[in-house]
Enzyme design. Structure first.
Site, PDB file in Angstrom:
ATOM      1  N   ALA A   1      -5.200  13.016   7.791  1.00  0.00           N
ATOM      2  CA  ALA A   1      -4.003  13.098   6.947  1.00  0.00           C
ATOM      3  C   ALA A   1      -4.368  12.589   5.564  1.00  0.00           C
ATOM      4  O   ALA A   1      -5.360  11.880   5.399  1.00  0.00           O
ATOM      5  CB  ALA A   1      -2.894  12.240   7.560  1.00  0.00           C
TER       6      ALA A   1
ATOM      7  N   GLY B   1      -5.990  13.272  11.688  1.00  0.00           N
ATOM      8  CA  GLY B   1      -5.246  14.528  11.690  1.00  0.00           C
ATOM      9  C   GLY B   1      -6.166  15.741  11.712  1.00  0.00           C
ATOM     10  O   GLY B   1      -5.803  16.793  12.238  1.00  0.00           O
TER      11      GLY B   1
ATOM     12  N   GLU C   1      -7.012  16.238  15.118  1.00  0.00           N
ATOM     13  CA  GLU C   1      -5.787  16.686  15.811  1.00  0.00           C
ATOM     14  C   GLU C   1      -5.571  18.185  15.604  1.00  0.00           C
ATOM     15  O   GLU C   1      -5.144  18.884  16.521  1.00  0.00           O
ATOM     16  CB  GLU C   1      -4.585  15.880  15.312  1.00  0.00           C
ATOM     17  CG  GLU C   1      -4.669  14.428  15.789  1.00  0.00           C
ATOM     18  CD  GLU C   1      -3.551  13.557  15.247  1.00  0.00           C
ATOM     19  OE1 GLU C   1      -3.366  13.536  14.011  1.00  0.00           O
ATOM     20  OE2 GLU C   1      -2.873  12.905  16.046  1.00  0.00           O
TER      21      GLU C   1
ATOM     22  N   GLU D   1      -7.450   6.277  13.107  1.00  0.00           N
ATOM     23  CA  GLU D   1      -6.173   5.785  12.549  1.00  0.00           C
ATOM     24  C   GLU D   1      -5.990   4.287  12.730  1.00  0.00           C
ATOM     25  O   GLU D   1      -5.433   3.605  11.869  1.00  0.00           O
ATOM     26  CB  GLU D   1      -4.997   6.530  13.190  1.00  0.00           C
ATOM     27  CG  GLU D   1      -4.790   7.955  12.705  1.00  0.00           C
ATOM     28  CD  GLU D   1      -5.612   8.990  13.446  1.00  0.00           C
ATOM     29  OE1 GLU D   1      -6.593   8.619  14.139  1.00  0.00           O
ATOM     30  OE2 GLU D   1      -5.286  10.191  13.325  1.00  0.00           O
TER      31      GLU D   1
END
Ligand code: 3H9
Length: 700
Positions: free
Chosen positions: A64, A104, A107, A127
């Protein structure tokens, strides 16, 4: 940045979705929207039968966009919606990974039907290092691929896995040859079987196997010990457990709730600050990237003691040859012996190959002759910490060093400009302050003198990076940044003991706060003799360091090195044990001064220790001895065992509220004044802090 952060094109029957958003293809709103649009375009493109998602530049998607977290604006489309689109689409999607697929980014890859990589790629869900947890389905999908225990291990440590390990664990489906992920993915696409492609969310086998497993409780208990005080790791376990107790969509919802709980927590704010602070340290306003560092092909280190030896190891570990100079042949032999023994220990632990040890040792050339330093590009002096000794050394270096050579001092307490003044080339003189043990500790304070040239600063910063250090540029003041702050911290620890706390209680409060070591155990490690020496020098100069209580300690108690300091130590054991002799000294001191010991809570102890750092840090910042508050935080995290999840002392103060911190500091100052205790004079509030609070500012 290119015009379009995500583009679509075709290679035969494969649709290629390329994320091109430098530097690391982070999933900003524009990238999420781009992925949504281009994956949709690929699904609608009748000419292709499968899609590949690949990153342009040096990496796949590194996660992210952390900068977006700071602004709080994670706009539509949501990452979970993008992932759902990919996973539920009509065509197989292959993630083609090079560089890193992190957070992310992984992910997104886990939502693809297949994941392929080049051998040098790495994958991970880091994270937790930002105080959060994977919030884009990572806890739910990874658990389905690797089972509960591995998912917990990977998510609570945030480790980066090499592609080979990712393949072995079933995170990756294929690791191809070479460096081109798209080529690997396109040949993989040609091998895909016909028929529907399984979605990660539908993979049930591990869910069944690990349902009701004791690993969740075991992990919670272990984290309570090893990640004590930390919020996110326990939430990571909760999120993984949800994969085993809830249907997929409910699990995703639970994961997102836990993600937001973490995001709202101060620890996430602290760790995200540390992430950016660590990357900001190399940005020096008057030394822009256009300043070219000097070439460092040959280093010399002066002094073969513990410090010099450790410093030399750093360079040869990075493949840079070192001439190690000591005027005393016996000391030189001893120094080389210690280095060899250090390496041998690492070899015995299986962490270094014998051949590498031999190679590193061969890069060290011992000498007793200054003339041998003539070809060195960088000379690091690590001789005895005495102004006269250093003066002699720098005068001699000035005679032998070639023009353009950088002369660095490892001094921790002396005036760098005074040292530079012993040469005819002060522009080439800089401080490189290593922390003991120099081959282990990550922090390097790079000290700029008043005449140090910009390219000399650029070189010291670059070489610091090359040898694996976290280099922070600091100004030339007594103790520089780290030690200047720690001397008041250590003094406050003694004042707390005089007032009524025990040595053990003070250290315990520090440990509970999250520091790696309490101030008294740290004193024993540094050596009470060394501290006594510094105290004598400072007191003679009218400065504070320690209290008269420390003068009452038997000078034969030197700390860990002879098993007796503020604590006692059993031979061969570093565990600090309470010593009744010390308690008796403290009792006698209090009685003599008429102090009625009072009960002090651990919270007050922790505050008083940490706020000494904050107040002095604010003074350092105002004087321009550190470029940013974040630089001070990095010094403390990497040099003094300050918990990163507290953000460093300056960020900690911001999170506690600068107004609250100032109120406490003002009170501690008033108490010291009222008690007539000149040793507490450092509590005088830093003008910068007072000004920020008066202006209603929340940060430094
Ligand atoms: C996440 O994914 C949450 C999701 O689960 C849920 C969402 C709902 N964002 O380190 P470098 C910048 S959390 C923004 O010097 P390297 C960095 O600031 C995220 N910026 O390079 C720097 O900028 P500058 C999980 C980022 O080669 C520049 O890129 N992912 C991001 O030594 C170069 O960085 C992570 O935690 C980012 N995600 O190392 C991975 N990443 O040049 C964090 C980097 O202006 N990143 N930047 O100073 C890393 O670990 C390293 O940066 C990486 C590259 C290994 C990728």
């Amino acid at each position: 940045m290119s015009q379009q952060p995500v583009r679509y094109d075709r290679q035969g029957a494969v649709g290629v979705v390329t994320v091109d958003s430098p530097p690391v293809n982070a999933l900003s709103q524009a990238v999420r929207q781009g992925l949504w649009d281009k994956v949709t375009e690929g699904f609608n493109d009748a000419a292709v039968t499968s899609l590949v998602i690949v990153g342009a530049g040096r990496t796949f998607i590194a996660g992210a966009d952390i900068a977006e977290f700071l602004t709080g604006g994670m706009g539509e489309p949501d990452l979970n919606d993008v992932n759902d689109l990919i996973e539920s689409g009509p065509k197989p999607v292959i993630a083609a990974i090079h560089g890193t697929a992190l957070g992310g980014g992984l992910e997104v890859a886990l939502s693809c039907h297949y994941r392929v990589a080049v051998p040098k790629a790495q994958v991970g869900l880091p994270e937790v290092k930002l105080g959060i947890l994977p919030g884009g389905g990572g806890t739910q999908r990874l658990s389905r691929l690797v089972g509960a225990k591995t998912a917990i291990d990977l998510i609570t440590t945030g480790v980066f896995l090499p592609a080979s390990k990712g393949l072995a664990l079933g995170i990756l489906d294929h690791v191809g040859e070479g460096t081109d992920p798209l080529a690997v993915a396109i040949s993989f696409a040609a091998t895909l079987p016909a028929g529907p492609h399984k979605r990660t969310r539908d993979r049930e086998e591990n869910l069944v196997a690990d349902k009701g497993s004791p690993v969740f409780e075991e992990a919670r208990a272990s984290l309570a010990k090893f990640a004590r005080g930390q919020f996110a790791p326990q939430r990571c376990v909760d999120a993984v457990e949800a994969a085993f107790t809830l249907p997929f969509d409910a699990g995703l919802k639970r994961e997102r709730e836990l993600f937001f709980q973490c995001m709202a927590h101060d620890q996430a704010k602290a760790l995200i600050h540390v992430f950016f602070a660590e990357r900001a340290i190399s940005k020096i306003p008057d030394v822009p990237p256009s300043v070219t560092p000097r070439k460092i092909a040959q280093v010399a280190v002066l002094g073969s003691g513990t410090m010099g030896g450790g410093i030399a190891m750093n360079f040869v570990n990075a493949g840079i040859p070192v001439r190690l100079l000591d005027l005393d042949q016996a000391a030189l032999d001893r120094g080389i012996g210690v280095i060899a023994k250090n390496y041998a220990g690492t070899v015995a632990k299986g962490k270094l190959a014998q051949a590498d040890m031999d190679k590193r040792l061969s890069l060290i050339t011992p000498t007793t002759d200054y003339a041998d330093l003539a070809d060195a590009d960088l000379i690091v002096e690590a001789v005895f910490e005495d102004a006269d000794v250093k003066a002699k050394v720098f005068r001699r270096l000035d005679e032998v060093a070639k023009p353009g050579a950088i002369l660095a001092s490892n001094t921790s307490t002396l005036d760098l400009d005074a040292i530079a003044a012993h040469t005819k080339r002060p522009a080439d003189v800089i401080g490189m302050h290593f922390f003991s043990p120099a081959n282990v500790m990550k922090l390097l304070e790079v000290v700029r003198g008043k005449d140090t040239a910009p390219d000399v600063i650029a070189t010291a910063m670059a070489v610091g990076k090359q040898i694996g250090k976290v280099s922070v540029l600091v100004g030339n003041c007594d103790g520089f940044v780290g030690n200047r702050m720690v001397q008041y911290y250590a003094t406050e620890a003694q004042r707390l003991v005089i007032e009524g706390a025990s040595v053990e209680q003070v250290d315990k409060a520090a440990l509970e706060f999250g520091l790696a070591m309490g101030p008294f155990a740290m004193g024993d490690l540094a050596g009470l003799d060394v501290m006594g020496f510094i105290r004598a020098r400072r007191v003679a100069a009218g400065l504070i360091y320690g209290t008269p209580l420390s003068d009452r300690i038997d000078p034969a108690r030197k700390g860990q090195k002879n098993g007796r300091g503020w604590y006692r130590y059993e031979p061969g054991n570093r565990t600090p044990l309470p010593d009744p002799e010390i308690t008796a000294v403290i009792d006698a001191y209090r009685a003599e001064k008429g102090v009625m010991p009072r009960a002090i809570g651990n919270e007050e102890i922790a505050k008083r220790l940490i706020y000494t750092l904050v107040n002095e840090g604010a003074k350092i910042l105002e004087e321009g001895m550190a470029l940013r508050a974040g630089d001070i935080d990095i010094v403390y995290i990497y040099g003094y065992g300050f918990p990163a999840w507290r953000g460093g002392p300056m960020k900690f103060a911001e999170l506690a509220g600068l107004d609250n911190v100032l109120a406490d500091i003002t009170r501690y100052h008033a108490d010291a004044v009222k008690a007539g205790d000149a040793d507490g004079a450092y509590w005088e509030p830093a003008p910068l802090l007072a000004r920020l609070v008066a202006d209603g500012k929340k940060g430094f």
